[in-house]
Design a protein around this motif. Structure first.
Motif, PDB file in Angstrom:
ATOM      1  N   ASP A  48      -1.137   8.195  -7.809  1.00  0.00           N
ATOM      2  CA  ASP A  48      -0.994   7.220  -6.723  1.00  0.00           C
ATOM      3  C   ASP A  48      -2.000   7.398  -5.596  1.00  0.00           C
ATOM      4  O   ASP A  48      -1.861   6.807  -4.536  1.00  0.00           O
ATOM      5  CB  ASP A  48       0.434   7.256  -6.174  1.00  0.00           C
ATOM      6  CG  ASP A  48       0.689   6.065  -5.260  1.00  0.00           C
ATOM      7  OD1 ASP A  48      -0.080   5.083  -5.346  1.00  0.00           O
ATOM      8  OD2 ASP A  48       1.623   6.123  -4.453  1.00  0.00           O
ATOM      9  N   THR A  49      -3.002   8.248  -5.784  1.00  0.00           N
ATOM     10  CA  THR A  49      -3.968   8.335  -4.701  1.00  0.00           C
ATOM     11  C   THR A  49      -5.368   8.707  -5.172  1.00  0.00           C
ATOM     12  O   THR A  49      -5.549   9.516  -6.065  1.00  0.00           O
ATOM     13  CB  THR A  49      -3.491   9.329  -3.617  1.00  0.00           C
ATOM     14  OG1 THR A  49      -4.426   9.270  -2.544  1.00  0.00           O
ATOM     15  CG2 THR A  49      -3.432  10.753  -4.154  1.00  0.00           C
ATOM     16  N   ASN A  50      -6.328   8.036  -4.600  1.00  0.00           N
ATOM     17  CA  ASN A  50      -7.741   8.366  -4.750  1.00  0.00           C
ATOM     18  C   ASN A  50      -8.444   7.690  -3.577  1.00  0.00           C
ATOM     19  O   ASN A  50      -7.878   6.797  -2.939  1.00  0.00           O
ATOM     20  CB  ASN A  50      -8.279   7.948  -6.133  1.00  0.00           C
ATOM     21  CG  ASN A  50      -8.331   6.450  -6.330  1.00  0.00           C
ATOM     22  OD1 ASN A  50      -8.924   5.712  -5.541  1.00  0.00           O
ATOM     23  ND2 ASN A  50      -7.698   5.973  -7.399  1.00  0.00           N
ATOM     24  N   PRO A  51      -9.657   8.102  -3.262  1.00  0.00           N
ATOM     25  CA  PRO A  51     -10.313   7.588  -2.049  1.00  0.00           C
ATOM     26  C   PRO A  51     -10.412   6.065  -2.016  1.00  0.00           C
ATOM     27  O   PRO A  51     -10.295   5.453  -0.962  1.00  0.00           O
ATOM     28  CB  PRO A  51     -11.706   8.234  -2.094  1.00  0.00           C
ATOM     29  CG  PRO A  51     -11.546   9.455  -2.932  1.00  0.00           C
ATOM     30  CD  PRO A  51     -10.471   9.128  -3.929  1.00  0.00           C
ATOM     31  N   SER A  87      -6.922   4.558  -1.136  1.00  0.00           N
ATOM     32  CA  SER A  87      -6.626   4.805   0.278  1.00  0.00           C
ATOM     33  C   SER A  87      -7.450   3.884   1.168  1.00  0.00           C
ATOM     34  O   SER A  87      -6.939   3.300   2.132  1.00  0.00           O
ATOM     35  CB  SER A  87      -6.943   6.260   0.654  1.00  0.00           C
ATOM     36  OG  SER A  87      -6.409   7.126  -0.309  1.00  0.00           O
ATOM     37  N   ARG A 115      -6.245   0.285   0.994  1.00  0.00           N
ATOM     38  CA  ARG A 115      -4.964   0.119   1.689  1.00  0.00           C
ATOM     39  C   ARG A 115      -5.126   0.149   3.201  1.00  0.00           C
ATOM     40  O   ARG A 115      -4.269  -0.362   3.926  1.00  0.00           O
ATOM     41  CB  ARG A 115      -4.008   1.241   1.271  1.00  0.00           C
ATOM     42  CG  ARG A 115      -3.420   1.021  -0.113  1.00  0.00           C
ATOM     43  CD  ARG A 115      -2.738   2.273  -0.587  1.00  0.00           C
ATOM     44  NE  ARG A 115      -2.047   2.066  -1.853  1.00  0.00           N
ATOM     45  CZ  ARG A 115      -1.516   3.048  -2.560  1.00  0.00           C
ATOM     46  NH1 ARG A 115      -1.579   4.302  -2.122  1.00  0.00           N
ATOM     47  NH2 ARG A 115      -0.911   2.792  -3.702  1.00  0.00           N
ATOM     48  N   SER A 116      -6.211   0.769   3.688  1.00  0.00           N
ATOM     49  CA  SER A 116      -6.397   0.907   5.132  1.00  0.00           C
ATOM     50  C   SER A 116      -6.974  -0.353   5.770  1.00  0.00           C
ATOM     51  O   SER A 116      -7.019  -0.479   6.986  1.00  0.00           O
ATOM     52  CB  SER A 116      -7.340   2.091   5.420  1.00  0.00           C
ATOM     53  OG  SER A 116      -8.680   1.709   5.127  1.00  0.00           O
TER      54      SER A 116
END
Lengths: 156, 156, 156, 156
Positions: free
Chosen positions: A5-8, A11, A14-15
């Motif tokens: 559920d995470t990678n650069p 992220s 999503r920002s």
């Protein structure tokens, strides 16, 4: 499929606010003018509106535009899986199921069905805001040997 | 397949200069900016150029744009068969075979493979100007019960 | 595409009589009962006959059998390209264009359209002996990392 | 899609034991040797086992057999919708996602996605008994003008 559920990239995307996202987009993505609603590993949801310039002579969503939206959604979703090498589409199969007249709000979803080492199999569909299915597609993407430069992963 | 070589739509399209054609086109067709080169019953050839805003992040022709071009070509070709009722695409299958970088001249061809009473099966392909195949597709279109108003069949 | 005209598999297959070929075949290939007519690098032609047990309730060639014949033809053709590693089908798209009643002689052709390092794109079609197209298909095959043991490349 | 839960064909098929069903089947359907598990309007579930004679040289389920199973399932499901006129497949798109070695139990499902007046859009998939997806497909079927004689709708 189970995906992290995470990678650069996830992220970063999503920002972004919709306005920032739109500024980042270029070419045909900006022309399509969609707005991302859900950014998950292996799943992406976005909204679009059928504009006059997206229609066929029957004044409903042009099949080719539906194909373009779904191809774009699956490509972006695969990018967001975080692979360091670029992918490219091998094929795209679309079925057109209902009309979407000018003004229709479209909810487009892309999903990973199988994430192989070389081949990623995805599906995408477009529904109107009453849940009626407008178009569906599947696509196989292959991982190339071209590394992705993520230089744009910073707000401008 | 054996098809008649004349109907009012074919004659009209053949009578247009590229500039007039461009003026007639609307929406996404105008955006694609192609130029018709051959207008035959059951066969259509057009040229396009890969612009910056038609590319993916690898700066080559976006698969979705290739799909859009081929869908558009097949739809126009079926229209030019002269049927009084509108058609609509049932499905579109695309395969992407080679890259086409920005600036590539594309030759797109659409052909009727089978003209049934209800279903018309077509193929389309895109080659670069060295004859290398960039993308290919097939599509089934169904004749609807919506009559086509050919009111625009006069030069403006 | 330019392909070499000789490798041990091609030579072996060309050396077989129809009876020997049939003895070599196993499982569903033997059930289909086709006879190879042309064995070229990147092209394969075979003949089949529509038997009673290959039909749908309309007593014409079952779409699934047409799909099976074309998948089989493309797989065998890719094998005959001589790659030391096994291939596997990523996808198969079929269109069914005309009926073929019981007793129809079918000419099935498979052709390589693009031979990439990882992905091979093929087409196949089935015509009756008057040249009418019964079915057509395209398929993408991917080269795996499983080596092929060519142990059967000797007459029994 | 909302579909009626009863018609003479549905009732008849539901009344059959697996042995009776098998006796009724003919040609390739009998060869496939599946067993129906769920008979619903617009949905059909059946089980098959990968036999030696259904495999490719890697000794896993032959892609063409997967295509045949899914085509057969969708055709039977459309028949069970009760339409008085025969349908025929326009196209069949298959994706092959995982291997299924000899002996694998396969659960095949067919579903109606859109039931139009002329065109019925279906999906089918095959999973192993751990739920892993082996193959998936979609198909468009068109209603013909050939009436179906349901004479076999009685136990022999």
């Amino acid at each position: 499929v189970q995906l992290e559920d995470t990678n650069p990239r996830l992220s970063f995307f999503r920002s972004l606010s919709p306005a920032e996202m739109n500024q980042l987009a270029s070419g045909v993505t900006r022309w399509l003018g969609g707005e991302l609603k859900e950014i998950l590993p292996g799943k992406l949801v976005a909204e679009f509106v059928v504009r006059e310039d997206m229609t066929n002579p029957l004044r409903t969503l042009h099949g080719g535009i539906a194909a373009l939206i779904m191809d774009e959604m699956m490509g972006m979703m695969v990018y967001l899986l975080g692979n360091p090498y670029a992918h490219t589409s091998v094929n795209l199969n679309c079925d057109f199921l209902h009309y979407a007249p000018v003004g229709t709000k479209l909810i487009a979803t892309a999903t990973v069905i199988r994430k192989g080492k070389n081949i990623i199999h995805c599906e995408s569909e477009i529904r109107n805001d009453e849940g009626k299915i407008i178009a569906k597609s599947s696509s196989n993407l292959v991982i190339t040997s071209v590394p992705i430069k993520d230089s744009f992963l910073k707000k401008k």
